[in-house]
Design a protein around this motif. Structure first.
Motif, PDB file in Angstrom:
ATOM      1  N   THR A   1       0.843  -1.187   0.000  1.00  0.00           N
ATOM      2  CA  THR A   1       0.000   0.000   0.000  1.00  0.00           C
ATOM      3  C   THR A   1       0.882   1.241   0.000  1.00  0.00           C
ATOM      4  OG1 THR A   1      -1.819   1.123   1.126  1.00  0.00           O
ATOM      5  CG2 THR A   1      -0.126   0.156   2.517  1.00  0.00           C
TER       6      THR A   1
ATOM      7  N   LEU B   1      -5.636   6.494  -8.448  1.00  0.00           N
ATOM      8  CA  LEU B   1      -5.585   5.059  -8.171  1.00  0.00           C
ATOM      9  C   LEU B   1      -4.606   4.354  -9.094  1.00  0.00           C
ATOM     10  CD1 LEU B   1      -9.390   4.306  -7.616  1.00  0.00           C
ATOM     11  CD2 LEU B   1      -7.600   4.534  -5.882  1.00  0.00           C
ATOM     12  N   ASP B   2      -4.508   4.808 -10.335  1.00  0.00           N
ATOM     13  CA  ASP B   2      -3.589   4.185 -11.283  1.00  0.00           C
ATOM     14  C   ASP B   2      -2.142   4.399 -10.860  1.00  0.00           C
ATOM     15  OD1 ASP B   2      -3.170   2.755 -13.810  1.00  0.00           O
ATOM     16  OD2 ASP B   2      -2.260   4.637 -14.487  1.00  0.00           O
TER      17      ASP B   2
ATOM     18  N   ARG C   1      -1.521   1.932  -8.312  1.00  0.00           N
ATOM     19  CA  ARG C   1      -1.461   0.609  -8.942  1.00  0.00           C
ATOM     20  C   ARG C   1      -0.074   0.334  -9.526  1.00  0.00           C
ATOM     21  NH1 ARG C   1      -1.016  -1.107 -13.839  1.00  0.00           N
ATOM     22  NH2 ARG C   1      -1.178   1.007 -14.680  1.00  0.00           N
ATOM     23  N   ARG C   2       0.492   1.321 -10.195  1.00  0.00           N
ATOM     24  CA  ARG C   2       1.804   1.131 -10.806  1.00  0.00           C
ATOM     25  C   ARG C   2       2.878   0.858  -9.763  1.00  0.00           C
ATOM     26  NH1 ARG C   2       0.104   5.570 -14.031  1.00  0.00           N
ATOM     27  NH2 ARG C   2       1.419   6.978 -12.801  1.00  0.00           N
TER      28      ARG C   2
ATOM     29  N   ASN D   1       2.226  -0.648  -6.745  1.00  0.00           N
ATOM     30  CA  ASN D   1       1.933  -1.789  -5.871  1.00  0.00           C
ATOM     31  C   ASN D   1       1.226  -2.970  -6.530  1.00  0.00           C
ATOM     32  OD1 ASN D   1       2.643  -0.501  -3.131  1.00  0.00           O
ATOM     33  ND2 ASN D   1       1.231   0.985  -4.022  1.00  0.00           N
ATOM     34  N   ALA D   2       0.938  -2.916  -7.836  1.00  0.00           N
ATOM     35  CA  ALA D   2       0.173  -3.976  -8.498  1.00  0.00           C
ATOM     36  C   ALA D   2       0.850  -5.335  -8.271  1.00  0.00           C
ATOM     37  CB  ALA D   2       0.057  -3.663  -9.984  1.00  0.00           C
ATOM     38  N   PRO D   3       0.080  -6.441  -8.384  1.00  0.00           N
ATOM     39  CA  PRO D   3      -1.304  -6.510  -8.895  1.00  0.00           C
ATOM     40  C   PRO D   3      -2.386  -6.431  -7.813  1.00  0.00           C
ATOM     41  CG  PRO D   3      -0.415  -8.704  -8.739  1.00  0.00           C
ATOM     42  CD  PRO D   3       0.688  -7.790  -8.289  1.00  0.00           C
TER      43      PRO D   3
ATOM     44  N   MET E   1      -7.637  -3.579  -3.891  1.00  0.00           N
ATOM     45  CA  MET E   1      -7.718  -3.329  -5.328  1.00  0.00           C
ATOM     46  C   MET E   1      -6.980  -4.437  -6.074  1.00  0.00           C
ATOM     47  SD  MET E   1      -9.275  -0.321  -5.134  1.00  0.00           S
ATOM     48  CE  MET E   1      -9.092   0.523  -6.694  1.00  0.00           C
TER      49      MET E   1
ATOM     50  N   THR F   1      -5.954  -5.905 -10.171  1.00  0.00           N
ATOM     51  CA  THR F   1      -5.860  -5.486 -11.572  1.00  0.00           C
ATOM     52  C   THR F   1      -5.640  -6.652 -12.533  1.00  0.00           C
ATOM     53  OG1 THR F   1      -3.477  -5.099 -11.316  1.00  0.00           O
ATOM     54  CG2 THR F   1      -4.951  -3.223 -10.933  1.00  0.00           C
ATOM     55  N   LYS F   2      -5.235  -7.819 -12.036  1.00  0.00           N
ATOM     56  CA  LYS F   2      -5.000  -8.961 -12.928  1.00  0.00           C
ATOM     57  C   LYS F   2      -6.301  -9.680 -13.242  1.00  0.00           C
ATOM     58  CE  LYS F   2      -0.208 -10.399 -12.640  1.00  0.00           C
ATOM     59  NZ  LYS F   2       0.698 -11.553 -12.424  1.00  0.00           N
TER      60      LYS F   2
END
Length: 404
Positions: free
Chosen positions: A34, A58-59, A62-63, A65-67, A79, A81-82
């Motif tokens: 996070t 949010l994006d 995301r970049r 901490n993804a996925p 959240m 994203t996969k």
């Protein structure tokens, strides 16, 4: 005083939502990646941005901490994203309870298919699925074609304009289509424009819901509806419900409800057939008021059986839900597709050549066979929806552990 109200509101929210969420979920969410947050307020101030900047915010997280990552807004929001992770949630019949962010919609749409859960969601979903079978939709291709032709004629007037907003034109077209295909009523919004009130009020409501979602202490109704914007939101909802109940399609609902006994003629015909009395389709259509195709509203009324399954209020909720979803999300998808085609002329040329190959210069109306041949256009639309989905965030509140 302002600071005291803020702290009091936050503490009320903190207590209210922590009561409803298991602390086990909090402990697990705390282990997820996070962005660094405030020890008390979490990421509240990060998401307090204009609605058009929320996805950008949010994006960015995301970049980093993804996925899978957590955003702390009163409660942790996980959240994902996969696709494989998202499929595990959305593909399961167990995880159908909507997230907290859907709550404001209930003031407008009640507990229709979009906002309901549990047995009601399962019952209504099973009941409404036949209305969206491809065979059913084929019956309305001529409506799609006719309303689209009117749209083209309206857009032709803007050819020499340096720039113009295409969304109102598209919204009126999709409103025309959803009213006729789902409700069986022609409102001619594109021609007369007097039904723009529906579109305007829908925009007011959705914009306010988006802005409210960025101010977490307004999540609780007893706080929100005591603010000036909450009182204004109530007026929007009241106007929308008044419009839907006084508009031409709402009157058609009442008339159809009064004539619902027409559907019982099917049972009479079956009885006649069982008794050896022959009856062809023309007789049935005459008995049923020459109804040629079953609309979404017809299905609701027939299934409701004078309120035994669906009450009048539940019919209104589903009508409001599909009126909103049917015109707004479709209009957004079409508008983004047009914008992308205008920005990528090479793709636009390929779409044009495909249509030329199908129509060979003819100006005839579109058929289902024509639509099935538009393979490249279909790929363009799907790519547009991937890049600019009409609903970019979907939320669920899981009721049990999910193992990926």
């Amino acid at each position: 005083t302002t600071v005291l109200n803020f702290i009091s509101s936050f503490l009320c929210l903190h207590f209210h939502f922590h009561r409803q969420w298991e602390y086990r979920f909090f402990r697990k969410a705390a282990k997820l990646p996070t962005k660094k947050s405030h020890p008390i307020f979490g990421h509240i101030f990060d998401v307090m941005v204009p609605p058009n900047r929320l996805l950008e915010t949010l994006d960015r997280v995301r970049r980093e901490n993804a996925p899978i990552f957590a955003v702390w807004i009163i409660v942790p929001v996980v959240m994902m994203t996969k696709p494989k992770h998202i499929e595990a949630i959305l593909g399961s019949p167990k995880h159908i309870t909507k997230s907290l962010q859907y709550k404001p919609l209930k003031s407008w749409l009640g507990t229709g298919l979009l906002t309901s859960a549990g047995s009601k969601w399962h019952t209504h979903r099973k009941m409404l699925t036949p209305a969206f079978h491809f065979k059913t939709l084929e019956n309305f291709v001529n409506v799609f074609s006719d309303k689209s032709q009117i749209l083209v004629e309206k857009l032709e007037k803007e050819i020499n304009a340096e720039h113009f907003d295409v969304v109102p034109y598209i919204s009126m077209c999709t409103l025309d289509i959803i009213c006729e295909t789902a409700m069986g009523v022609e409102i001619n919004a594109q021609e007369h424009g007097h039904h723009s009130e529906y579109v305007n009020q829908a925009n007011n409501i959705t914009n306010e819901i988006a802005e409210r979602s960025a101010i977490p202490w307004l999540y609780l109704d007893f706080i929100y509806y005591r603010t000036q914007r909450g009182k204004l939101f109530r007026k929007y909802i009241k106007r929308m419900h008044t419009f839907t109940m006084e508009s031409s399609y709402a009157k058609a609902i009442v008339q159809a409800r009064e004539c619902v006994n027409c559907y019982k003629l099917r049972d009479i015909v079956k009885k006649f057939s069982a008794d050896g009395i022959q009856s062809d389709g023309s007789v049935i259509r005459q008995l049923m008021g020459t109804k040629k195709r079953l609309t979404f509203l017809d299905l609701l009324l027939e299934t409701s059986n004078d309120g035994a399954v669906l009450t009048d209020e539940e019919v209104r909720e589903e009508v409001d839900t599909f009126m909103f979803e049917g015109h707004d999300t479709t209009a957004a998808g079409i508008s983004w597709t047009l914008q992308l085609l205008g920005s990528h002329l090479d793709v636009q040329d390929k779409v044009y050549m495909e249509l030329e190959h199908i129509y060979l210069g003819s100006t005839r109306s579109c058929t289902m066979e024509d639509l099935n041949k538009m393979k490249y256009l279909e790929r363009v639309i799907k790519e547009a929806l991937r890049l600019y989905p009409s609903v970019p965030i979907i939320g669920r509140r899981v009721q049990e552990d999910v193992i990926f």
